[in-house]
Design an enzyme around this catalytic site. Structure first.
Site, short mmCIF file in Angstrom:
data_model
loop_
_atom_site.label_atom_id
_atom_site.label_comp_id
_atom_site.label_asym_id
_atom_site.label_seq_id
_atom_site.Cartn_x
_atom_site.Cartn_y
_atom_site.Cartn_z
N GLU A 176 0.81 -1.23 0.00
CA GLU A 176 0.00 0.00 0.00
C GLU A 176 0.84 1.27 0.00
OE1 GLU A 176 -4.09 0.01 1.31
OE2 GLU A 176 -3.33 1.01 3.10
N LYS B 278 0.63 4.73 0.97
CA LYS B 278 -0.22 5.63 1.79
C LYS B 278 0.65 6.50 2.67
CE LYS B 278 -1.71 2.83 5.65
NZ LYS B 278 -2.76 2.17 6.43
N GLU C 156 -14.56 -5.72 0.54
CA GLU C 156 -14.01 -5.81 1.89
C GLU C 156 -15.09 -6.03 2.95
OE1 GLU C 156 -10.82 -2.99 3.21
OE2 GLU C 156 -12.38 -2.32 4.57
N ASN D 23 -10.81 -7.19 6.60
CA ASN D 23 -10.02 -6.14 7.25
C ASN D 23 -9.96 -6.40 8.75
OD1 ASN D 23 -8.72 -3.78 8.06
ND2 ASN D 23 -9.62 -2.62 6.37
N SER E 163 -4.58 -5.37 6.83
CA SER E 163 -4.25 -4.56 8.02
C SER E 163 -3.53 -5.36 9.10
CB SER E 163 -5.49 -3.92 8.65
OG SER E 163 -6.16 -3.08 7.77
#
Ligand SMILES: O=C(O)c1ccccc1NCC(=O)[C@H](O)[C@H](O)COP(=O)(O)O
Length: 392
Positions: A180, A182, A292, A314, A351
């Site tokens: 990711e 970010k 998700e 998640n 995550s």
């Protein structure tokens, strides 16, 4: 001037006023049944733009006969009429249940004075999603869907995001990495102060990432749609996931316009009627949807949509921000998790993945892919960070 049941009409810009009261189609929360909401008649806001109804006409033509038969909301282009049972399962209220704090209405505006507490977002996901209306309205002002759709035709062709994940898993027998890009997040603040999306994307690819996830939300994650284009233009070949909080087809077109190959759809935000419709839009553009979930209930709902091929679990509780890999374990051990395995769906663990043990644990739960942000992006050498994460 206070009207009945807490409707306060501001006369500051008005000469005369009459405010209609009716059920609001947007909010999805049981509380709305207790009190009527207010229907917006005119003025600035989402329904000011004619592009959403234009957009719907386009989307209808771009998708299947089946979707053409669905009645759609003029406001968002999404189908209307989801069942109330299904509405109850959607965790996130799409809009403040009693309308915005101030509501422009032609030459006047009105204010809802009751239910102030209920009208506050209950968690960060609601806060993010509620802001999307403002953001999308500005986007549509700048580029109506007809123009955006024309631009989509000139975008580089989509790459097969799902096939890439499957191939990596087959070849390496380790979960395929979606790394990711970010800069910041609501839970962690700024994660990487020296944020250069292209440098990070190149390092991820060199380190062995199969796909990349690019945060596009500006307000809460300091992301940008333009990062997708910049990363592609720099020659990165990994398929790109647009990590956005999608509430309307317009955002899917935007993602494709900027070069995304896949897009996130969050079950906590979208009832099944919206999910099914958005999946058709995603497919019509040649993209993949990562759907998700946070709970077994959401997974059960999502599994009733035959088009779902790629599911993300998640591990982050969006109410408390607490992250635990036990969420993936619990859901994968449930009957819904078993159904994913039986249907050979690719499941992504998302995550809170920081170590090789976490990678192995997620794989043992049955995930063929992992989505990793913080533990890689915070490192100044993300290429080495990937190799360390996978024990290579
Ligand atoms: O990360 C947050 O604070 C957050 C808050 C509200 C909605 C989504 C949020 N995060 C998005 C993600 O799920 C993560 O960016 C992604 O799964 C990667 O997680 P991590 O490896 O823990 O950075």
């Amino acid at each position: 001037m206070a009207g009945p049941s807490g409707v306060c009409v501001s006369m500051s810009r008005a000469r005369g006023v009459s405010v209609s009261r009716a059920h609001c189609g947007g909010a999805r929360h049981p509380s709305r049944r207790r009190s009527p909401a207010i229907i917006r008649r005119s003025g600035r806001g989402l329904d000011q733009s004619s592009s959403s109804s234009l957009g719907f006409a386009f989307v209808c033509r771009a998708t299947t006969e089946e979707s053409e038969s669905m009645p759609a909301s003029e406001e968002t282009g999404l189908p209307k009429g989801e069942s109330s049972e299904e509405e109850e399962e959607v965790f996130i209220r799409r809009r403040p249940p009693h309308g915005r704090p101030r509501n422009p209405c032609g030459p006047i505006d009105f204010v809802v004075t009751d239910y102030v507490e209920e009208n506050e977002p209950r968690n960060i996901l609601e806060e993010i999603v509620w802001y999307k209306d403002t953001e999308i309205a500005a986007r549509k002002d700048a580029m109506p869907l007809t123009r955006l759709a024309a631009g989509v035709k000139k975008a580089p062709p989509p790459r097969d995001f799902l096939a890439a994940l499957k191939n990596t898993y087959k070849e390496t027998n380790q979960p395929a990495l979606i790394a990711e890009v970010k800069k910041a997040s609501p839970s962690k603040g700024v994660i990487q102060p020296n944020f250069d999306p292209v440098r990070i994307a190149k390092a991820y690819e060199a380190g062995g990432a199969t796909c990349l996830s690019v945060l596009t939300d500006e307000k809460f994650f300091q992301g940008s749609f333009s990062y997708l284009r910049e990363i592609r233009a720099a020659g990165v070949t990994c398929p790109l996931l647009c990590k956005e909080f999608v509430v309307e087809p317009y955002q899917v077109f935007l993602a494709r316009f900027y070069g995304a190959d896949a897009i996130l759809l969050i079950a906590a935000v979208l009832p099944n009627s919206d999910l099914a419709y958005l999946l058709k839009v995603v497919k019509s553009l040649g993209m993949t949807a990562l759907v998700e979930v946070h709970t077994e209930g959401e997974l059960e709902r999502v599994l009733s949509i035959p088009e779902v091929e790629l599911v993300g679990i998640n591990n982050r509780d969006l109410g408390t921000f607490e992250v635990t890999l036990e969420t993936t374990k619990r859901i994968m051990e449930s009957k819904q998790g078993q159904e994913c395995k039986d249907r050979d769906l690719v499941v992504v663990g998302e995550s809170g993945i920081f170590t090789l043990d976490d990678v192995n644990f997620t794989q043992e739960c049955g995930c063929r892919s992992i989505l990793v942000g913080e533990s890689l992006v915070k490192e100044n050498d993300p290429e080495t960070a990937i190799k360390t994460l996978f024990g290579r």
